[in-house]
Design a protein around this motif. Structure first.
Motif, PDB file in Angstrom:
ATOM      1  N   GLN A 165       3.539  -9.230  -2.844  1.00  5.24           N
ATOM      2  CA  GLN A 165       3.479  -7.821  -2.452  1.00  5.24           C
ATOM      3  C   GLN A 165       2.505  -7.626  -1.290  1.00  5.24           C
ATOM      4  N   SER A 166       1.405  -8.365  -1.305  1.00  7.07           N
ATOM      5  CA  SER A 166       0.433  -8.280  -0.217  1.00  7.07           C
ATOM      6  C   SER A 166       1.067  -8.723   1.100  1.00  7.07           C
ATOM      7  N   ARG A 167       1.845  -9.796   1.054  1.00  5.11           N
ATOM      8  CA  ARG A 167       2.521 -10.283   2.261  1.00  5.11           C
ATOM      9  C   ARG A 167       3.505  -9.235   2.783  1.00  5.11           C
TER      10      ARG A 167
ATOM     11  N   ILE B 206       1.463 -15.786 -12.928  1.00  5.76           N
ATOM     12  CA  ILE B 206       2.628 -15.007 -12.464  1.00  5.76           C
ATOM     13  C   ILE B 206       2.167 -13.710 -11.818  1.00  5.76           C
ATOM     14  N   LEU B 207       1.203 -13.030 -12.420  1.00  5.41           N
ATOM     15  CA  LEU B 207       0.675 -11.783 -11.843  1.00  5.41           C
ATOM     16  C   LEU B 207       0.044 -12.034 -10.472  1.00  5.41           C
ATOM     17  N   ILE B 208      -0.712 -13.106 -10.326  1.00  8.32           N
ATOM     18  CA  ILE B 208      -1.357 -13.428  -9.051  1.00  8.32           C
ATOM     19  C   ILE B 208      -0.301 -13.717  -7.980  1.00  8.32           C
ATOM     20  N   LEU B 209       0.731 -14.468  -8.342  1.00  8.05           N
ATOM     21  CA  LEU B 209       1.800 -14.767  -7.384  1.00  8.05           C
ATOM     22  C   LEU B 209       2.544 -13.490  -6.971  1.00  8.05           C
ATOM     23  N   THR B 210       2.767 -12.606  -7.930  1.00 10.65           N
ATOM     24  CA  THR B 210       3.428 -11.337  -7.627  1.00 10.65           C
ATOM     25  C   THR B 210       2.573 -10.504  -6.679  1.00 10.65           C
TER      26      THR B 210
ATOM     27  N   LEU C 279       3.366  -6.006   2.335  1.00  9.25           N
ATOM     28  CA  LEU C 279       2.599  -4.891   2.882  1.00  9.25           C
ATOM     29  C   LEU C 279       2.048  -5.214   4.271  1.00  9.25           C
ATOM     30  N   LYS C 280       1.626  -6.458   4.490  1.00  5.44           N
ATOM     31  CA  LYS C 280       1.126  -6.863   5.805  1.00  5.44           C
ATOM     32  C   LYS C 280       2.246  -6.806   6.847  1.00  5.44           C
ATOM     33  N   GLU C 281       3.449  -7.226   6.463  1.00  3.53           N
ATOM     34  CA  GLU C 281       4.590  -7.153   7.377  1.00  3.53           C
ATOM     35  C   GLU C 281       4.923  -5.704   7.709  1.00  3.53           C
ATOM     36  N   SER C 282       4.889  -4.836   6.704  1.00  3.04           N
ATOM     37  CA  SER C 282       5.150  -3.414   6.937  1.00  3.04           C
ATOM     38  C   SER C 282       4.093  -2.817   7.857  1.00  3.04           C
ATOM     39  N   LEU C 283       2.845  -3.194   7.621  1.00  2.15           N
ATOM     40  CA  LEU C 283       1.753  -2.691   8.445  1.00  2.15           C
ATOM     41  C   LEU C 283       1.924  -3.121   9.904  1.00  2.15           C
ATOM     42  N   ALA C 284       2.316  -4.357  10.124  1.00  2.00           N
ATOM     43  CA  ALA C 284       2.537  -4.841  11.489  1.00  2.00           C
ATOM     44  C   ALA C 284       3.659  -4.048  12.155  1.00  2.00           C
ATOM     45  N   GLY C 285       4.718  -3.753  11.408  1.00  2.00           N
ATOM     46  CA  GLY C 285       5.812  -2.950  11.957  1.00  2.00           C
ATOM     47  C   GLY C 285       5.360  -1.545  12.303  1.00  2.00           C
ATOM     48  N   TYR C 286       4.544  -0.953  11.441  1.00  2.52           N
ATOM     49  CA  TYR C 286       4.046   0.398  11.710  1.00  2.52           C
ATOM     50  C   TYR C 286       3.109   0.417  12.913  1.00  2.52           C
ATOM     51  N   GLU C 287       2.309  -0.627  13.071  1.00  2.00           N
ATOM     52  CA  GLU C 287       1.405  -0.701  14.224  1.00  2.00           C
ATOM     53  C   GLU C 287       2.203  -0.810  15.524  1.00  2.00           C
ATOM     54  N   THR C 288       3.263  -1.594  15.500  1.00  4.80           N
ATOM     55  CA  THR C 288       4.124  -1.716  16.679  1.00  4.80           C
ATOM     56  C   THR C 288       4.756  -0.378  17.022  1.00  4.80           C
ATOM     57  N   ARG C 289       5.226   0.306  16.006  1.00  2.54           N
ATOM     58  CA  ARG C 289       5.854   1.618  16.222  1.00  2.54           C
ATOM     59  C   ARG C 289       4.828   2.619  16.740  1.00  2.54           C
ATOM     60  N   ALA C 290       3.606   2.567  16.222  1.00  2.47           N
ATOM     61  CA  ALA C 290       2.547   3.479  16.677  1.00  2.47           C
ATOM     62  C   ALA C 290       2.221   3.235  18.147  1.00  2.47           C
TER      63      ALA C 290
END
Length: 85
Positions: free
Chosen positions: A18-20, A10-14, A22-33
């Motif tokens: 969360q990693s996924r 369960i911890l690994i799946l969680t 964070l990657k989506e957020s990072l892609a959005g921030y890169e686009t905005r940058a």
């Protein structure tokens, strides 16, 4: 033993979820940058155009052009043609 394995799973799946996210957020921030970088370049070009215009407005050529357009002044021995109404 089974309970501990289940908790670890369960911890690994969680963490993976969360990693996924964070990657989506990072892609959005890169686009905005990238968009902001483009906007900075446009504003720098606009600033340069304004500075060039400012320098042009300090020249005698601009003063002469403004006097001709706004005040209707002419040089000596210059012939002005006007349209008939």
């Amino acid at each position: 033993m089974f309970g501990i394995s289940l908790i670890v799973l369960i911890l690994i799946l969680t963490l993976m979820a969360q990693s996924r996210d964070l990657k989506e957020s990072l892609a959005g921030y890169e686009t905005r940058a990238e968009a902001l970088s483009q906007q900075i370049e446009e504003e720098q070009a606009r600033t340069q155009e304004i500075e060039d215009l400012k320098q042009y407005m300090l020249t005698d050529e601009y003063a002469e052009q403004a006097a001709r357009e706004k005040l209707g002044l002419v040089k000596e021995n210059e012939i002005i043609f006007q349209e008939e109404k």
